[in-house]
Design a protein around this motif. Structure first.
Motif, short mmCIF file in Angstrom:
data_model
loop_
_atom_site.label_atom_id
_atom_site.label_comp_id
_atom_site.label_asym_id
_atom_site.label_seq_id
_atom_site.Cartn_x
_atom_site.Cartn_y
_atom_site.Cartn_z
N GLY A 123 0.81 -1.21 0.00
CA GLY A 123 0.00 0.00 0.00
C GLY A 123 0.84 1.26 0.00
O GLY A 123 0.54 2.22 -0.71
N THR A 124 1.90 1.27 0.80
CA THR A 124 2.77 2.46 0.82
C THR A 124 3.46 2.63 -0.53
O THR A 124 3.62 3.75 -1.02
N TYR A 140 -6.72 0.14 0.76
CA TYR A 140 -7.44 -0.57 1.80
C TYR A 140 -6.45 -1.37 2.65
O TYR A 140 -5.62 -2.11 2.11
N VAL A 141 -6.52 -1.20 3.96
CA VAL A 141 -5.65 -1.93 4.88
C VAL A 141 -6.47 -2.50 6.02
O VAL A 141 -7.52 -1.94 6.38
N PRO A 142 -6.04 -3.61 6.61
CA PRO A 142 -6.78 -4.15 7.76
C PRO A 142 -6.53 -3.33 9.02
O PRO A 142 -5.48 -2.70 9.17
N GLU A 143 -7.52 -3.34 9.92
CA GLU A 143 -7.30 -2.71 11.21
C GLU A 143 -6.13 -3.41 11.89
O GLU A 143 -5.91 -4.60 11.73
N GLY A 144 -5.33 -2.67 12.59
CA GLY A 144 -4.16 -3.26 13.21
C GLY A 144 -2.90 -3.10 12.39
O GLY A 144 -1.81 -3.48 12.83
N THR A 145 -3.01 -2.55 11.16
CA THR A 145 -1.82 -2.28 10.36
C THR A 145 -0.92 -1.29 11.09
O THR A 145 -1.40 -0.37 11.76
N SER A 146 0.37 -1.48 10.98
CA SER A 146 1.33 -0.63 11.69
C SER A 146 1.06 0.86 11.43
O SER A 146 0.94 1.27 10.27
N PRO A 147 0.96 1.66 12.49
CA PRO A 147 0.66 3.08 12.31
C PRO A 147 1.65 3.81 11.39
O PRO A 147 1.25 4.73 10.67
N LYS A 148 2.90 3.43 11.41
CA LYS A 148 3.88 4.09 10.55
C LYS A 148 3.58 3.83 9.07
O LYS A 148 3.85 4.68 8.21
N LEU A 160 -7.07 6.57 2.56
CA LEU A 160 -6.87 5.34 3.33
C LEU A 160 -8.21 4.81 3.82
O LEU A 160 -8.99 5.53 4.43
N GLU A 161 -8.46 3.53 3.53
CA GLU A 161 -9.66 2.85 4.02
C GLU A 161 -9.23 1.74 4.98
O GLU A 161 -8.59 0.77 4.55
N ILE A 162 -9.53 1.91 6.26
CA ILE A 162 -9.18 0.89 7.26
C ILE A 162 -10.37 -0.05 7.42
O ILE A 162 -11.47 0.39 7.76
N VAL A 163 -10.14 -1.31 7.14
CA VAL A 163 -11.22 -2.30 7.08
C VAL A 163 -11.25 -3.11 8.37
O VAL A 163 -10.24 -3.70 8.77
N PRO A 164 -12.39 -3.19 9.04
CA PRO A 164 -12.49 -4.07 10.22
C PRO A 164 -12.26 -5.52 9.81
O PRO A 164 -12.69 -5.96 8.75
N GLY A 165 -11.54 -6.24 10.66
CA GLY A 165 -11.28 -7.64 10.36
C GLY A 165 -9.86 -7.87 9.89
O GLY A 165 -8.97 -7.04 10.07
N ASP A 166 -9.67 -9.01 9.22
CA ASP A 166 -8.32 -9.44 8.85
C ASP A 166 -7.97 -9.08 7.41
O ASP A 166 -8.71 -8.34 6.74
#
Length: 365
Positions: A123-124, A140-148, A160-166
């Motif tokens: 993604g980056t 689109y990235v999963p929740e819990g992706t490294s904040p950096k 950025l779309e943060i998706v609940p789940g894995d």
């Protein structure tokens, strides 16, 4: 002219289309592509110092959006194990190799938007190269992706779309968005241009080792993009007569999420039809992929090379990150998996990728 072809049912499509998967089986494309010519070590002298120096064997040439990606150092770690420092790429991970291919292809197709899904590094990379190409991009990235990593995606101007789940839920959300008209899906899994970017990892190794390759190439495997790129490169080099044997491909997974290793040990051609359930947590977030779409191709490539699958525990990942840091290399937790698996090998030569910078995840606790 390259063309998309489905390895499952033979369906074809032009690469000028925005069709991101086989319309019959919804599986990933392969690329039907003929190299423009053969490489030689002598022919590379004086060329641009990036992965684009191997233009004869790439499906795109004369890029408009390069950031100077590629040509990362190969450094000995022990008498038999060397590391390729792909964390020195422009966005600090090996994913730049494929992302530049996708963004360059998208630039030429002029879509209304680009979408991508990722556990972080892809993604980056897509966000950076889309910024370079002035293409609107949603990641689109999963929740819990490294904040950096999410910070870096936003910094490049992507939505950025943060998706609940894995990771699987994230992929499903991106694929639904990819079906909208005018959308280019910059998928490092489904689009084979990405694999033709990652194969330059092995071409660089071949050049730096004076026209040879090590006995084995170890790679971390989630969706398998680096491994499949390596398989492409070794096959091409062998077919051109530039190497006399193909090295064994050593696929490394986190023990917590190791569906391919389990299938390999069970002598299966693919993954079970029934999902095993949600992925367990692991420090190696970049390879925490419970159902990789190219599973069959990954398993076949490892077997064809005479390689194998290895798994590493969370404690081994922590120890390997600290050990590499003590040697001067600060690498993210996914990127240390191969060192954890083969760092003690003494019976054959092997190269491991340090494929993401430690700044992306921080130190494992």
């Amino acid at each position: 002219m390259p063309a998309y072809i489905c390895p499952q049912d033979g369906t074809r499509a032009e690469t000028t289309a925005l069709t991101w998967c086989c319309p019959v089986c919804r599986g990933p494309w392969d690329l039907e592509f003929e190299a423009a010519g053969a490489l030689s070590l002598n022919s590379l002298a004086g060329r641009v110092n990036s992965l684009w120096r191997y233009e004869e064997v790439l499906p795109l040439s004369s890029p408009a959006i390069t950031l100077g990606e590629g040509r990362t150092p190969l450094v000995p770690l022990t008498g038999t194990v060397s590391a390729k420092l792909d964390f020195l790429m422009p966005t600090l991970s090996f994913k730049d190799r494929g992302a530049v291919m996708l963004a360059e292809l998208a630039r030429r197709l002029s879509p209304e938007r680009v979408v991508a899904d990722s556990s972080g590094n892809a993604g980056t990379a897509v966000a950076a190269y889309c910024a370079r190409a002035s293409l609107p991009c949603t990641v689109y990235v999963p929740e819990g992706t490294s904040p950096k990593k999410t910070e870096q995606i936003r910094a490049h101007g992507a939505r950025l779309e943060i998706v609940p789940g894995d990771r699987e839920a994230t992929a499903a959300a991106a694929r639904a968005a990819a079906d909208a008209p005018g959308t280019f899906y910059a998928s490092h899994v489904f689009n084979p241009y990405f694999l033709h970017g990652t194969k330059t990892y092995v071409y660089e190794m071949w050049e730096d080792l004076g026209g040879r390759l090590p006995d084995a190439i170890a790679v971390p495997v989630g969706n398998g993009t680096l491994l499949l790129g390596a398989a492409l490169a070794t096959a091409e080099l062998h077919a051109q007569g530039l190497i006399d044997r193909r090295p064994a491909l050593i696929a490394v997974q986190a023990e917590a999420v190791s569906p391919l290793a389990a299938a390999f040990r069970a002598d299966a051609d693919g993954l079970p039809d029934t999902p095993a359930g949600p992925a367990a947590p692991t420090l190696a977030e970049g390879i925490a992929i419970p159902r990789p779409p190219r599973a069959r191709a990954i398993l076949a490539a490892v077997r064809e090379s005479g390689g194998t699958f290895l798994t590493v525990t969370e404690d081994q990942i922590r120890s390997a990150q600290l050990d590499l840091a003590a040697r001067g290399f600060y690498v993210e937790t996914t990127g240390v998996a191969c060192w954890a698996a083969v760092g003690g090998w003494t019976d054959r030569s092997v190269v491991v990728p340090l494929c993401g910078a430690g700044l992306k995840t921080g130190l494992a606790t």
